[in-house]
Scaffold this motif. Sequence first.
Motif, short mmCIF file in Angstrom:
data_model
loop_
_atom_site.label_atom_id
_atom_site.label_comp_id
_atom_site.label_asym_id
_atom_site.label_seq_id
_atom_site.Cartn_x
_atom_site.Cartn_y
_atom_site.Cartn_z
N PRO A 109 0.12 -12.16 -12.81
CA PRO A 109 -0.71 -12.90 -11.85
C PRO A 109 -0.30 -13.55 -10.90
CG PRO A 109 -0.98 -13.55 -14.25
CD PRO A 109 0.23 -12.60 -14.17
N LEU A 110 0.84 -13.95 -10.84
CA LEU A 110 1.65 -14.41 -9.52
C LEU A 110 1.58 -13.62 -8.36
CD1 LEU A 110 4.05 -16.95 -11.26
CD2 LEU A 110 2.14 -17.44 -10.53
N ALA A 111 2.11 -12.16 -8.99
CA ALA A 111 2.40 -11.14 -8.06
C ALA A 111 1.16 -10.62 -7.39
CB ALA A 111 2.95 -10.05 -8.86
N LEU A 112 0.03 -10.59 -8.24
CA LEU A 112 -1.13 -10.03 -8.03
C LEU A 112 -1.80 -11.23 -6.82
CD1 LEU A 112 -2.58 -8.59 -11.01
CD2 LEU A 112 -1.71 -7.39 -9.13
N ASP A 113 -1.53 -12.56 -7.05
CA ASP A 113 -2.28 -13.52 -5.94
C ASP A 113 -1.39 -13.41 -4.86
OD1 ASP A 113 -3.73 -15.97 -5.55
OD2 ASP A 113 -1.79 -16.90 -5.52
N TYR A 114 -0.17 -13.17 -4.70
CA TYR A 114 0.69 -12.99 -3.74
C TYR A 114 0.04 -11.69 -3.06
CZ TYR A 114 4.21 -11.37 -0.50
OH TYR A 114 4.76 -11.11 0.69
N GLU A 115 -0.22 -10.44 -3.32
CA GLU A 115 -0.56 -9.29 -3.10
C GLU A 115 -2.03 -9.56 -2.44
OE1 GLU A 115 -1.41 -4.82 -4.08
OE2 GLU A 115 -2.30 -6.19 -5.36
N ARG A 116 -2.67 -10.45 -3.03
CA ARG A 116 -4.14 -10.95 -2.41
C ARG A 116 -4.26 -11.78 -1.21
NH1 ARG A 116 -6.62 -14.98 -2.15
NH2 ARG A 116 -5.45 -16.23 -3.27
N ARG A 117 -3.25 -12.57 -1.20
CA ARG A 117 -2.96 -13.55 -0.15
C ARG A 117 -2.48 -12.63 1.02
NH1 ARG A 117 0.81 -17.01 -1.13
NH2 ARG A 117 1.02 -16.40 -3.19
N LEU A 119 -3.01 -9.66 1.93
CA LEU A 119 -3.81 -8.55 2.37
C LEU A 119 -5.24 -9.42 2.93
CD1 LEU A 119 -3.59 -5.63 -0.30
CD2 LEU A 119 -2.67 -5.87 2.13
N GLU A 120 -5.27 -10.51 2.55
CA GLU A 120 -6.53 -11.14 2.79
C GLU A 120 -6.92 -11.22 4.30
OE1 GLU A 120 -5.26 -15.76 2.50
OE2 GLU A 120 -6.50 -14.96 1.24
N GLY A 121 -5.81 -11.01 5.23
CA GLY A 121 -6.06 -10.85 6.69
C GLY A 121 -6.73 -9.52 7.05
N ASP A 123 -9.79 -6.41 6.49
CA ASP A 123 -10.85 -6.41 5.92
C ASP A 123 -10.81 -5.33 4.79
OD1 ASP A 123 -11.46 -3.72 7.08
OD2 ASP A 123 -11.87 -4.60 8.97
N PRO A 124 -11.85 -5.17 4.13
CA PRO A 124 -11.75 -3.94 2.80
C PRO A 124 -11.45 -2.64 3.31
CG PRO A 124 -13.43 -5.39 2.52
CD PRO A 124 -13.18 -6.04 3.89
N GLU A 125 -12.09 -2.30 4.31
CA GLU A 125 -11.88 -0.97 4.92
C GLU A 125 -10.29 -0.76 5.48
OE1 GLU A 125 -13.02 2.22 8.34
OE2 GLU A 125 -14.47 0.70 7.85
N GLU A 126 -9.71 -2.01 6.15
CA GLU A 126 -8.44 -1.80 6.54
C GLU A 126 -7.39 -1.60 5.23
OE1 GLU A 126 -8.39 -4.05 10.76
OE2 GLU A 126 -8.53 -5.28 8.81
N ARG A 127 -7.67 -2.48 4.12
CA ARG A 127 -6.85 -2.44 2.99
C ARG A 127 -6.88 -1.15 2.26
NH1 ARG A 127 -9.91 -7.13 0.21
NH2 ARG A 127 -9.98 -8.13 2.36
N ALA A 128 -8.08 -0.57 2.21
CA ALA A 128 -8.08 0.82 1.60
C ALA A 128 -7.33 1.87 2.47
CB ALA A 128 -9.46 1.31 1.59
N VAL A 129 -7.50 1.91 4.07
CA VAL A 129 -6.85 2.72 4.69
C VAL A 129 -5.28 2.51 4.64
CG1 VAL A 129 -6.16 3.30 7.22
CG2 VAL A 129 -8.73 3.03 6.41
N PHE A 130 -4.84 1.15 4.44
CA PHE A 130 -3.50 0.87 4.40
C PHE A 130 -2.93 1.63 2.95
CE2 PHE A 130 -0.14 -2.10 3.10
CZ PHE A 130 0.73 -1.78 4.32
N VAL A 131 -3.54 1.21 1.99
CA VAL A 131 -3.12 1.76 0.65
C VAL A 131 -2.93 3.16 0.67
CG1 VAL A 131 -3.45 1.90 -1.86
CG2 VAL A 131 -3.87 -0.46 -0.43
N ARG A 132 -3.85 3.76 1.12
CA ARG A 132 -4.30 5.36 1.12
C ARG A 132 -2.84 5.88 2.05
NH1 ARG A 132 -9.07 5.87 2.51
NH2 ARG A 132 -8.97 6.17 4.56
N VAL A 133 -2.68 5.24 3.40
CA VAL A 133 -1.67 5.58 4.23
C VAL A 133 -0.37 5.77 3.60
CG1 VAL A 133 -0.33 5.30 6.55
CG2 VAL A 133 -3.02 5.47 6.44
N VAL A 134 0.01 4.63 3.15
CA VAL A 134 1.29 4.08 2.21
C VAL A 134 1.38 5.27 1.55
CG1 VAL A 134 2.61 2.61 0.88
CG2 VAL A 134 1.50 1.70 2.95
N GLY A 135 0.55 5.49 0.46
CA GLY A 135 0.42 6.43 -0.62
C GLY A 135 0.83 7.79 -0.21
N ARG A 136 0.26 8.28 0.93
CA ARG A 136 0.58 9.51 1.71
C ARG A 136 1.98 9.51 2.34
NH1 ARG A 136 -3.91 12.08 5.33
NH2 ARG A 136 -2.32 13.94 5.20
N LEU A 137 2.44 8.49 2.67
CA LEU A 137 3.69 8.45 3.38
C LEU A 137 4.78 8.48 2.40
CD1 LEU A 137 3.31 6.02 6.34
CD2 LEU A 137 3.72 8.35 6.51
#
Length: 138
Positions: A109-117, A119-121, A123-137
């Motif tokens: 839960p602490l790790a997930l809270d860290y991740e949330r904080r 990525l909170e900067g 927006d949801p679309e940027e988060r999705a793109v970031f995760v997708r791009v990292v996965g592809r790389l």
Amino acid sequence: MGFDLDRFLPYLVNVLASRMSRDLAAVYEARFGVTIPEWRVLAHLAQNRNVSVREIHDRVDMDKSKVSRAAARLEGAGLIEKRVNAADRRLVELRLTRRGQKLVGEIVPLALDYERRLLEGLDPEERAVFVRVVGRLL
């Protein structure tokens, strides 16, 4: 020359990853006494039962010796146990003990809270793109 370290992606990704690891470690290391390599082993074992040091090394991109040392410390602390593979006695499998499962349950839960904080900067679309791009790389 055309080379700008401040725009060189391998450098930037490495700095980002190192900073995120250190910042996340500050969340769990002082409270639980777990190092970055130990957390990586624990987190991997939480998702995969009975895996070898080699499998963890391949997955978390850490030297086998670091994985082995982390596993030895975790075993000494009663957080993981090692068993010889019945089919191939040369392989040693690692798995979480109940105590290790409990510790992971407190850290996640602490790790997930860290991740949330972290990525909170974005927006949801940027988060999705970031995760997708990292996965592809990767």
